[in-house]
Design a protein around this motif. Structure first.
Motif, PDB file in Angstrom:
ATOM      1  N   THR A  10     -64.399 -11.863 -10.140  1.00 32.37           N
ATOM      2  CA  THR A  10     -65.604 -11.268 -10.848  1.00 32.37           C
ATOM      3  C   THR A  10     -66.817 -10.599 -10.069  1.00 32.37           C
ATOM      4  O   THR A  10     -67.620 -10.242 -10.641  1.00 32.37           O
ATOM      5  CB  THR A  10     -66.213 -12.055 -11.941  1.00 32.37           C
ATOM      6  OG1 THR A  10     -66.490 -13.474 -11.312  1.00 32.37           O
ATOM      7  CG2 THR A  10     -64.993 -12.609 -13.067  1.00 32.37           C
ATOM      8  N   LEU A  15     -72.017  -5.049 -12.034  1.00 31.53           N
ATOM      9  CA  LEU A  15     -72.024  -4.899 -13.380  1.00 31.53           C
ATOM     10  C   LEU A  15     -72.536  -3.610 -13.936  1.00 31.53           C
ATOM     11  O   LEU A  15     -73.410  -2.773 -13.259  1.00 31.53           O
ATOM     12  CB  LEU A  15     -73.180  -5.992 -14.115  1.00 31.53           C
ATOM     13  CG  LEU A  15     -72.744  -7.379 -13.635  1.00 31.53           C
ATOM     14  CD1 LEU A  15     -74.017  -8.314 -13.995  1.00 31.53           C
ATOM     15  CD2 LEU A  15     -71.782  -7.756 -14.653  1.00 31.53           C
ATOM     16  N   LYS A  17     -74.603  -0.919 -16.315  1.00 29.41           N
ATOM     17  CA  LYS A  17     -75.760  -1.086 -16.958  1.00 29.41           C
ATOM     18  C   LYS A  17     -75.979  -0.584 -18.442  1.00 29.41           C
ATOM     19  O   LYS A  17     -76.834  -0.337 -18.689  1.00 29.41           O
ATOM     20  CB  LYS A  17     -76.828  -0.196 -15.869  1.00 29.41           C
ATOM     21  CG  LYS A  17     -76.647   1.294 -15.984  1.00 29.41           C
ATOM     22  CD  LYS A  17     -77.746   1.925 -14.885  1.00 29.41           C
ATOM     23  CE  LYS A  17     -77.432   3.396 -14.951  1.00 29.41           C
ATOM     24  NZ  LYS A  17     -78.598   4.137 -14.014  1.00 29.41           N
ATOM     25  N   ASP A 104     -72.828  -9.082 -20.275  1.00 22.52           N
ATOM     26  CA  ASP A 104     -71.310  -8.861 -19.870  1.00 22.52           C
ATOM     27  C   ASP A 104     -70.497  -8.404 -20.776  1.00 22.52           C
ATOM     28  O   ASP A 104     -70.854  -8.032 -21.967  1.00 22.52           O
ATOM     29  CB  ASP A 104     -70.846 -10.054 -19.027  1.00 22.52           C
ATOM     30  CG  ASP A 104     -70.775 -11.389 -20.054  1.00 22.52           C
ATOM     31  OD1 ASP A 104     -70.793 -11.112 -21.505  1.00 22.52           O
ATOM     32  OD2 ASP A 104     -70.381 -12.518 -19.669  1.00 22.52           O
ATOM     33  N   GLU A 105     -69.138  -8.493 -20.460  1.00 28.46           N
ATOM     34  CA  GLU A 105     -68.090  -7.861 -21.458  1.00 28.46           C
ATOM     35  C   GLU A 105     -68.122  -8.622 -22.808  1.00 28.46           C
ATOM     36  O   GLU A 105     -67.880  -7.960 -23.911  1.00 28.46           O
ATOM     37  CB  GLU A 105     -66.618  -7.766 -20.810  1.00 28.46           C
ATOM     38  CG  GLU A 105     -66.571  -6.848 -19.781  1.00 28.46           C
ATOM     39  CD  GLU A 105     -65.235  -6.945 -19.038  1.00 28.46           C
ATOM     40  OE1 GLU A 105     -64.446  -7.927 -19.394  1.00 28.46           O
ATOM     41  OE2 GLU A 105     -64.854  -6.213 -18.301  1.00 28.46           O
ATOM     42  N   THR A 110     -76.260 -11.867 -18.355  1.00 32.24           N
ATOM     43  CA  THR A 110     -76.011 -12.400 -17.033  1.00 32.24           C
ATOM     44  C   THR A 110     -76.997 -12.140 -16.046  1.00 32.24           C
ATOM     45  O   THR A 110     -77.375 -13.077 -15.232  1.00 32.24           O
ATOM     46  CB  THR A 110     -74.848 -11.111 -16.525  1.00 32.24           C
ATOM     47  OG1 THR A 110     -75.367  -9.933 -16.590  1.00 32.24           O
ATOM     48  CG2 THR A 110     -73.675 -11.284 -17.300  1.00 32.24           C
ATOM     49  N   ASN A 151     -80.933 -15.331 -13.258  1.00 32.50           N
ATOM     50  CA  ASN A 151     -79.428 -14.840 -13.297  1.00 32.50           C
ATOM     51  C   ASN A 151     -78.653 -16.200 -14.107  1.00 32.50           C
ATOM     52  O   ASN A 151     -78.995 -17.299 -14.005  1.00 32.50           O
ATOM     53  CB  ASN A 151     -78.715 -14.785 -11.944  1.00 32.50           C
ATOM     54  CG  ASN A 151     -79.236 -13.789 -11.102  1.00 32.50           C
ATOM     55  OD1 ASN A 151     -79.068 -12.576 -11.782  1.00 32.50           O
ATOM     56  ND2 ASN A 151     -79.721 -14.055  -9.993  1.00 32.50           N
TER      57      ASN A 151
END
Length: 152
Positions: A10, A15, A17, A104-105, A110, A151
């Motif tokens: 990962t 990531l 935006k 995140d997905e 995150t 984070n």
């Protein structure tokens, strides 16, 4: 045989935006764009008169945070920006914490930016065009007194 990506770590890809969430106090608002999440330490330059160096020393000074600009679509009977802006009276305005989360997905935060003591400095309504083919977008500029990054 080519790697299909199913076993990749990962941490290989940054990531995206385009999936984020903004909360004002506890209310969640939808925005098209958020910009200005930056901070800087202003340098202090100093040189004493008998210094053998022909240049100044630079030391970290006050921290400075940029105003944050947020854009969102205009919806019928939604005047949240204007209502908050009209609360400003002679150096008095309700300051709110604003939390901006990169998701995140699965929709989990995150990276989270938290603005301290935020208040509106400028509200811009949409432009109007008789031959335009875009949605109406309004903008709010937010001043704040601190930016904290976490984070998750």
């Amino acid at each position: 045989m080519a790697d299909d990506g199913s076993t990749q770590s990962t941490t290989v890809w940054p990531l995206p935006k385009f999936r984020f969430q903004v909360k004002w106090d506890s209310a969640e608002m939808s925005f098209q764009e958020v910009s200005g999440l930056d901070a800087e330490a202003q340098p202090i330059e100093y040189r004493h008169g008998n210094s053998p160096e022909f240049s100044v020393m630079k030391m970290p000074g006050l921290k400075k945070f940029s105003d944050v600009t947020m854009k969102k679509g205009v919806f019928k009977s939604d005047n949240k920006f204007w209502d908050w802006f009209t609360e400003i009276k002679m150096n008095v305005v309700k300051r709110k914490p604003i939390t901006i989360s990169l998701l995140d997905e699965e929709g989990n935060p995150t990276m989270v930016w938290t603005l301290t003591n935020a208040w509106p400095t400028k509200v811009t309504g949409t432009d109007l065009k008789s031959q335009g083919n875009e949605v109406a977008v309004e903008t709010i500029v937010i001043a704040h007194e601190g930016l904290k990054i976490e984070n998750k």
